[in-house]
Design an enzyme around this catalytic site. Structure first.
Site, mmCIF file in Angstrom:
data_model
loop_
_atom_site.group_PDB
_atom_site.id
_atom_site.type_symbol
_atom_site.label_atom_id
_atom_site.label_comp_id
_atom_site.label_asym_id
_atom_site.label_seq_id
_atom_site.Cartn_x
_atom_site.Cartn_y
_atom_site.Cartn_z
ATOM 1 N N GLY A 350 7.622 8.268 13.558
ATOM 2 C CA GLY A 350 8.382 9.503 13.405
ATOM 3 C C GLY A 350 9.635 9.483 14.253
ATOM 4 O O GLY A 350 9.753 8.713 15.208
ATOM 5 N N GLY A 353 15.589 14.855 16.296
ATOM 6 C CA GLY A 353 16.613 15.112 17.289
ATOM 7 C C GLY A 353 16.154 14.806 18.697
ATOM 8 O O GLY A 353 16.967 14.550 19.592
ATOM 9 N N PHE A 354 14.828 14.817 18.928
ATOM 10 C CA PHE A 354 14.282 14.562 20.262
ATOM 11 C C PHE A 354 14.242 13.084 20.596
ATOM 12 O O PHE A 354 14.176 12.698 21.754
ATOM 13 C CB PHE A 354 12.854 15.113 20.344
ATOM 14 C CG PHE A 354 11.959 14.547 19.278
ATOM 15 C CD1 PHE A 354 11.350 13.320 19.432
ATOM 16 C CD2 PHE A 354 11.750 15.245 18.103
ATOM 17 C CE1 PHE A 354 10.536 12.800 18.443
ATOM 18 C CE2 PHE A 354 10.929 14.735 17.109
ATOM 19 C CZ PHE A 354 10.329 13.505 17.271
ATOM 20 N N VAL A 357 9.065 8.431 17.849
ATOM 21 C CA VAL A 357 7.638 8.444 18.168
ATOM 22 C C VAL A 357 7.014 7.156 17.649
ATOM 23 O O VAL A 357 7.202 6.796 16.482
ATOM 24 C CB VAL A 357 6.918 9.659 17.546
ATOM 25 C CG1 VAL A 357 5.428 9.623 17.894
ATOM 26 C CG2 VAL A 357 7.540 10.956 18.032
ATOM 27 N N LYS A 372 6.084 9.271 22.556
ATOM 28 C CA LYS A 372 7.319 9.977 22.198
ATOM 29 C C LYS A 372 8.418 9.631 23.192
ATOM 30 O O LYS A 372 8.322 9.942 24.378
ATOM 31 C CB LYS A 372 7.051 11.480 22.179
ATOM 32 C CG LYS A 372 8.264 12.362 21.958
ATOM 33 C CD LYS A 372 7.812 13.822 21.941
ATOM 34 C CE LYS A 372 8.974 14.780 21.953
ATOM 35 N NZ LYS A 372 8.523 16.188 21.992
ATOM 36 N N ASP A 468 8.678 26.950 18.851
ATOM 37 C CA ASP A 468 9.047 26.023 17.779
ATOM 38 C C ASP A 468 7.867 25.800 16.829
ATOM 39 O O ASP A 468 7.559 24.671 16.451
ATOM 40 C CB ASP A 468 9.523 24.691 18.360
ATOM 41 C CG ASP A 468 10.447 23.928 17.406
ATOM 42 O OD1 ASP A 468 10.925 24.546 16.424
ATOM 43 O OD2 ASP A 468 10.697 22.733 17.629
#
Length: 663
Positions: A350, A353-354, A357, A372, A468
């Site tokens: 995955g 924006g962060f 993963v 992550k 979120d």
């Protein structure tokens, strides 16, 4: 008739061949299985370890106890009560002990020190262990993630505790609950109650000084945990203890145990005597000086070892204040690098924006994890990183993604989670390349997320606002249970106070309309976002779909129109092909509209939502007039025609608003 009588007799005989409980107020004459250095001293106290180092002591009830009806069944409820005392030499004691339920009384290859005589480096964390333990640890070991040198922890096949808490007890006085710290190595007797509810899958651990009769407050640890995969049909119960480079005496003074019942409380007046450490009052001045010098030298050596281990653990990087404050759940970069095969692209599961993963496998335990990598372009990202660790790291709920640990090396920020094999909910709702979720699965997922939010809003020690909530942050475990994750934007505040957040963050389509005016995230804004998830799961559509017909672009507006026109079920996901309970579908869509109400005070609480979904309260009759309110006719999301994957920056009423669809 004769055959039935024989069968009944055999069933009774077999069922009675296994004990269901026992009670020891002294261990004189007790037929315990003792190994290592454990022994029953003349007073009748059970001594697990002596003043040698490093040693291991085991003491188990000699008979197997039945914990299940079948090997694959649910674990029974059980309860145990015991009183222990840890005495020390003049310097501080090392290591600790654990209450243990194990398929065997032999622990071949087990090490002392941090492994408590149960496991070793290679076996720690192996699911084949089938060992449940509650540890009472008097040293902090960074390698196994100990929170401090005076804690209680729940251990499942590993001494890296799933849940832990600093030793303490609670008192209820004048209708107020007060918390009092408790030293495990105080040399004073401490009473313990460990109770497992096999139906609720709830484990409670309570401590109290012996001077306080009975339990006067809530448990130190109350955690949802299913022991059915751990416990076999027949198991042994007992204690395991060890010492390290510094030794101590560890005593069990009394012990009771019961399957499917409550263990007997122990009468302190019946408990045996045990030797305490010698006082230095009668020692000569020379002896005192010698002891003082020895203690200083030992302390310096211990501090040097700890500093070296911290330096080694952090790959030579100095730990910052916030890292020390948030506990020792830290992995070395080398461990994470090896777990993800060097962050190989084949392990990528995955991104957003962060950051990215990756799937990984921890070498020491074989545990599958999600790693992550947090993008570290600014101090803002560091704050979000710290927030995620300090919030989810302390939360324990069956519908929250469990944080395993973290890693920080220079500009690299990494969070390690429990791996969720089925990925995120949005993949099943919006991607056409796989089988659709059944209505039963969807309803179960919605209840799971509601339960998690109820815990965050009302049941934890502080109020937690997730900020979120969305389908892509709802992950699915091996049994398709919902796990709410991604706490990078979470905020905490005390019950009874107000949230002070003024910086609006979140994802378009899930943001409550009042946030553009007040800038404050509240439990009501989480409820609004959950309303969007309810409508998504029922309809199989995103909150905003620019490619659809104009009247269907905003999902909640379209559902509202269908509701007013008496055609609410028209929005049900066509992939379900009508295979759903009409009452449940109607309720979910109605709850989605109610949670999405433009007036914050008109929205339900998560407790109300969960009660409806769980059928704890009757589902009321509904109508458009009952749900309507001033402002409903003009109800729209922020930036209704923007793509849900567009990142915007808007300024309104002096408040910075950051909207993103990529977290």
């Amino acid at each position: 008739m004769l055959l039935q009588t024989v069968v009944l007799f055999l069933a009774i005989t077999l069922s009675s061949s296994y004990d269901t409980g026992f009670n020891y107020s002294s261990f004189h004459g007790a037929n315990l299985n003792l190994t290592g250095v454990s022994e029953v001293i003349p007073s009748g106290a059970l001594q697990l370890t002596n003043n040698s180092q490093p040693v291991i002591g085991h003491a188990f009830y000699p008979n197997l106890l039945q914990f299940k009806n079948s090997s694959k069944g649910n674990a029974f409820s059980f309860s145990t009560a015991f009183v222990f005392a840890i005495t020390r030499p003049i310097v501080s004691p090392g290591s600790g002990f654990a209450f243990v339920i194990s398929p065997s009384t032999q622990f071949e290859g087990a090490n002392s020190t941090q492994y408590l005589g149960l496991f070793n480096l290679t076996g720690n964390g192996d699911p084949e262990n089938q060992v449940f333990a509650v540890e009472f640890d008097t040293t902090q070991n960074i390698d196994v993630g100990d929170i401090d040198g005076n804690h209680v922890g729940i251990d499942l096949n590993s001494v890296r505790s799933n849940v832990s808490a600093s030793a303490a007890y609670y008192l209820t006085e004048d209708h107020k609950i007060t918390k009092h710290n408790l030293s495990l190595k105080s040399e004073d007797p401490i009473q313990v109650w460990i109770e497992y509810d096999g139906t609720e899958k709830l484990l409670n651990i309570t401590l109290s000084p012996i001077r306080i009769p009975g339990r006067t407050g809530p448990p130190l640890i109350s955690s949802r945990v299913d022991l059915s995969p751990i416990l076999q049909k027949y198991m042994y119960v007992g204690f395991s203890a060890s010492t390290g480079i510094v030794a101590s005496y560890q005593y069990i003074l009394g012990w009771s145990f019961m399957i499917n019942g409550r263990a007997q409380n122990l009468d302190s007046s019946d408990l045996p005597w045990y030797p305490r450490s010698k006082s230095i009052k009668g020692l000569s001045m020379v002896s005192k000086i010698g002891i003082s010098l020895s203690s200083i030298i030992l302390a310096i050596a211990a501090i040097s070892v700890i500093l070296y281990l911290v330096w080694k653990r952090t790959d030579g990087e100095i730990a910052e204040d916030w890292e020390l404050a948030n506990g020792p759940h830290r992995f070395s970069y080398k461990e994470i690098f090896m777990a993800t095969k060097g962050f190989h692209e084949e392990e990528l599961i995955g991104f957003g924006g962060f950051g990215k993963v990756y799937k990984g496998v921890m070498r020491d335990s074989g545990l599958q994890v999600a790693v992550k990598q947090v993008a570290h372009e600014s101090e803002e990202r560091v704050r979000e990183f710290v927030a995620e660790i300090s919030s989810i790291g302390k939360l324990q709920h069956r519908n929250l993604v469990r944080l395993i640990g973290w890693c920080k090396q220079k500009t690299k920020l990494i969070i390690i989670y429990e791996y969720m094999p089925h990925g995120s909910l949005d993949k099943y709702l919006f991607h056409e390349d796989g089988p659709p979720l059944s209505w039963k699965q969807r309803h179960k997922i919605l209840k799971g997320v509601a339960s998690a939010l109820l815990y965050l809003h009302e049941q934890w020690e502080q109020v937690v606002i997730h900020r979120d909530v969305k389908a892509s942050n709802v992950l699915l475990d091996a049994e398709m249970n919902a796990r709410l994750g991604d706490f990078g934007l979470a905020r905490l505040y005390e019950h009874g106070s107000n949230s002070q957040t003024t910086r609006v963050v979140g994802t378009i389509g899930y943001l409550a309309p009042e946030m553009s005016l007040t800038g404050k995230a509240t439990t009501e804004t989480d409820v609004f976002a959950y309303g969007a998830v309810l409508l998504e799961v029922a309809s199989g559509r995103r909150p905003i779909s620019p490619q659809r017909l104009q009247k269907q672009v905003i999902l909640v507006d379209w559902v509202w129109e269908c509701f007013k026109n008496g055609k609410l079920l028209d929005v049900a996901d066509p992939r379900l092909e009508g295979c759903f309970e009409i009452e449940e579908m109607t309720m979910v869509l109605w709850l989605g509209l109610w949670c999405s109400h433009p007036v914050p005070d008109a929205r339900p609480s998560m407790r109300q939502v969960y009660q409806y979904l769980n059928r704890d309260v009757p589902f009321p009759e509904i109508s458009a007039t009952k749900l309507a309110a001033p402002g409903m006719e003009n109800f729209h999301y922020l930036a209704p025609h923007a793509s849900s994957h567009t990142e915007l920056s808007i300024c309104s009423a002096g408040t910075e608003i950051l909207l993103s669809g990529g977290r």
